[in-house]
Design a protein around this motif. Structure first.
Motif, PDB file in Angstrom:
ATOM      1  N   ALA A 225       0.845  -1.186   0.000  1.00  0.00           N
ATOM      2  CA  ALA A 225       0.000   0.000   0.000  1.00  0.00           C
ATOM      3  C   ALA A 225       0.884   1.241   0.000  1.00  0.00           C
ATOM      4  O   ALA A 225       1.938   1.267   0.642  1.00  0.00           O
ATOM      5  N   GLU A 226       0.459   2.266  -0.732  1.00  0.00           N
ATOM      6  CA  GLU A 226       1.199   3.530  -0.758  1.00  0.00           C
ATOM      7  C   GLU A 226       0.227   4.700  -0.739  1.00  0.00           C
ATOM      8  O   GLU A 226      -0.758   4.722  -1.485  1.00  0.00           O
ATOM      9  N   THR A 227       0.508   5.658   0.120  1.00  0.00           N
ATOM     10  CA  THR A 227      -0.216   6.925   0.179  1.00  0.00           C
ATOM     11  C   THR A 227       0.758   8.028  -0.201  1.00  0.00           C
ATOM     12  O   THR A 227       1.862   8.099   0.355  1.00  0.00           O
ATOM     13  N   SER A 228       0.391   8.877  -1.163  1.00  0.00           N
ATOM     14  CA  SER A 228       1.318   9.915  -1.606  1.00  0.00           C
ATOM     15  C   SER A 228       0.579  11.207  -1.912  1.00  0.00           C
ATOM     16  O   SER A 228      -0.609  11.208  -2.247  1.00  0.00           O
ATOM     17  N   LEU A 229       1.314  12.306  -1.783  1.00  0.00           N
ATOM     18  CA  LEU A 229       0.830  13.634  -2.136  1.00  0.00           C
ATOM     19  C   LEU A 229       1.914  14.326  -2.935  1.00  0.00           C
ATOM     20  O   LEU A 229       3.048  14.474  -2.459  1.00  0.00           O
ATOM     21  N   SER A 230       1.592  14.712  -4.173  1.00  0.00           N
ATOM     22  CA  SER A 230       2.542  15.373  -5.063  1.00  0.00           C
ATOM     23  C   SER A 230       2.131  16.822  -5.270  1.00  0.00           C
ATOM     24  O   SER A 230       0.951  17.113  -5.476  1.00  0.00           O
ATOM     25  N   THR A 231       3.112  17.733  -5.203  1.00  0.00           N
ATOM     26  CA  THR A 231       2.850  19.155  -5.426  1.00  0.00           C
ATOM     27  C   THR A 231       3.740  19.660  -6.541  1.00  0.00           C
ATOM     28  O   THR A 231       4.927  19.305  -6.618  1.00  0.00           O
ATOM     29  N   LYS A 232       3.184  20.472  -7.425  1.00  0.00           N
ATOM     30  CA  LYS A 232       3.915  20.974  -8.582  1.00  0.00           C
ATOM     31  C   LYS A 232       4.844  22.111  -8.168  1.00  0.00           C
ATOM     32  O   LYS A 232       4.444  23.038  -7.458  1.00  0.00           O
ATOM     33  N   ILE A 233       6.100  22.033  -8.632  1.00  0.00           N
ATOM     34  CA  ILE A 233       7.060  23.113  -8.449  1.00  0.00           C
ATOM     35  C   ILE A 233       7.093  23.983  -9.699  1.00  0.00           C
ATOM     36  O   ILE A 233       7.051  25.211  -9.628  1.00  0.00           O
ATOM     37  N   ASN A 234       7.194  23.336 -10.870  1.00  0.00           N
ATOM     38  CA  ASN A 234       7.093  24.035 -12.150  1.00  0.00           C
ATOM     39  C   ASN A 234       6.522  23.058 -13.173  1.00  0.00           C
ATOM     40  O   ASN A 234       5.927  22.049 -12.799  1.00  0.00           O
ATOM     41  N   GLY A 235       6.735  23.335 -14.453  1.00  0.00           N
ATOM     42  CA  GLY A 235       6.121  22.510 -15.480  1.00  0.00           C
ATOM     43  C   GLY A 235       6.586  21.071 -15.493  1.00  0.00           C
ATOM     44  O   GLY A 235       5.854  20.188 -15.952  1.00  0.00           O
ATOM     45  N   THR A 236       7.793  20.785 -15.004  1.00  0.00           N
ATOM     46  CA  THR A 236       8.323  19.430 -15.064  1.00  0.00           C
ATOM     47  C   THR A 236       8.746  18.871 -13.708  1.00  0.00           C
ATOM     48  O   THR A 236       9.001  17.673 -13.606  1.00  0.00           O
ATOM     49  N   MET A 237       8.814  19.707 -12.677  1.00  0.00           N
ATOM     50  CA  MET A 237       9.297  19.263 -11.375  1.00  0.00           C
ATOM     51  C   MET A 237       8.164  19.215 -10.365  1.00  0.00           C
ATOM     52  O   MET A 237       7.305  20.095 -10.339  1.00  0.00           O
ATOM     53  N   GLN A 238       8.177  18.180  -9.542  1.00  0.00           N
ATOM     54  CA  GLN A 238       7.205  18.036  -8.465  1.00  0.00           C
ATOM     55  C   GLN A 238       7.926  17.595  -7.192  1.00  0.00           C
ATOM     56  O   GLN A 238       9.022  17.044  -7.255  1.00  0.00           O
ATOM     57  N   MET A 239       7.293  17.853  -6.059  1.00  0.00           N
ATOM     58  CA  MET A 239       7.744  17.304  -4.799  1.00  0.00           C
ATOM     59  C   MET A 239       6.712  16.274  -4.349  1.00  0.00           C
ATOM     60  O   MET A 239       5.510  16.533  -4.386  1.00  0.00           O
ATOM     61  N   LYS A 240       7.194  15.101  -3.914  1.00  0.00           N
ATOM     62  CA  LYS A 240       6.293  14.012  -3.561  1.00  0.00           C
ATOM     63  C   LYS A 240       6.589  13.523  -2.148  1.00  0.00           C
ATOM     64  O   LYS A 240       7.733  13.167  -1.833  1.00  0.00           O
ATOM     65  N   ALA A 241       5.590  13.519  -1.298  1.00  0.00           N
ATOM     66  CA  ALA A 241       5.680  12.934   0.039  1.00  0.00           C
ATOM     67  C   ALA A 241       4.877  11.642   0.019  1.00  0.00           C
ATOM     68  O   ALA A 241       3.736  11.615  -0.462  1.00  0.00           O
ATOM     69  N   ALA A 242       5.472  10.554   0.520  1.00  0.00           N
ATOM     70  CA  ALA A 242       4.817   9.251   0.421  1.00  0.00           C
ATOM     71  C   ALA A 242       5.063   8.416   1.669  1.00  0.00           C
ATOM     72  O   ALA A 242       6.106   8.535   2.321  1.00  0.00           O
ATOM     73  N   PHE A 243       4.085   7.580   1.979  1.00  0.00           N
ATOM     74  CA  PHE A 243       4.203   6.576   3.041  1.00  0.00           C
ATOM     75  C   PHE A 243       3.765   5.244   2.451  1.00  0.00           C
ATOM     76  O   PHE A 243       2.659   5.126   1.912  1.00  0.00           O
TER      77      PHE A 243
END
Length: 270
Positions: A225-243
């Protein structure tokens, strides 16, 4: 969930709130679906075929009273065609700790090492969102309850819910598995695999995903199982927090049933 997980998710939510007003509503265009699910991209597929690929990397290095290094990475490539959707995933995680030998010297020792690879071919059926698939995966985990675990499954998948901001996909089908435990015991047999994934576009710059898969075999039930939240930094970069959590019901006496991992990674999509 541990306090560390709450801290990472809070950081990701804060980043999403800070950038939501300025970011375009195209998160789904640059982030391919993950964990073996086939989803139609929000942009039309060009004539012929198209690739959607993302690479993510996270690292932590500590020094002082506690010294060590941990690295996690993943490459997710999806090949979309008019009748087929193929996905290839490779991920790895390792951790090294520096320990005191008791004689004034210190040495480094590997305390975690896991690699996994999977390939999936999905044939799109006539009804939108339905598909037939073939999935193969292999996990090598030096310190896990299963040092090697391979599976092959076929089945049927469908999209139960499709709205503008969220989707729910499910898959089910039979398969086979082959595993080697930490005690060098070999196990193999038939399995029934079920999986589900929720994807929710929280805001124009943030996406939430919850995925779970379960393989029920004759001697063991293996679930991820995986829970994740991704936030956009720009058009190609994201930050992803996951458990994420991996569980096996049948493990050697000296091993725990569940392994968990909390990560914060940068994701580059192209």
């Amino acid at each position: 969930m541990p306090m560390k997980s709450f801290s990472i998710l809070a950081l990701a939510l804060a980043s999403a709130a800070g950038s939501a007003a300025a970011a375009p509503d195209d998160l789904g265009d640059t982030a391919p679906s993950s964990t073996y699910f086939t989803q139609a991209p929000s942009k039309p597929i060009p004539e012929g075929s198209n690739w959607y690929t993302s690479a993510e990397l996270g690292a932590i290095s500590t020094s002082g009273n506690t010294s060590g290094t941990s690295v996690t990475g993943k490459v997710d490539a999806r090949h979309e065609m008019s009748n087929w959707s193929n996905e290839y995933i490779f991920s790895g995680y390792f951790k090294e700790d520096e320990i005191d030998n008791g004689d004034g010297t210190r040495s480094r020792t590997r305390s975690a090492q896991r690699y996994s690879v999977s390939a999936k071919a999905a044939y799109k059926l006539l009804q939108d969102g339905n598909r037939a698939f073939l999935l193969g995966s292999h996990v090598s985990d030096k310190f896990g309850a299963y040092t090697r675990y391979s599976s092959l499954s076929v089945g049927y998948g469908t999209q139960m819910l499709r709205r503008e901001d969220r989707t729910v996909d499910v898959e089910i089908g039979p398969g086979v598995f082959h595993g080697v435990t930490s005690e060098s015991r070999v196990e193999s047999g038939l399995t029934v695999r079920g999986a589900a994934q929720l994807r929710w576009r929280v805001s124009p710059s943030a996406a939430f995903s919850q995925t779970v898969s379960v393989e029920r075999g004759t001697s063991n039930m293996h679930s991820v199982a995986e829970t994740s939240l991704s936030t956009k930094i720009n058009g190609t970069m994201q930050m992803k927090a996951a458990f994420s959590a991996r569980n096996d019901t049948n493990v050697p006496d000296e091993k725990k049933n569940t392994d968990t991992q909390t990560s914060l990674t940068l994701v580059y999509s192209f």
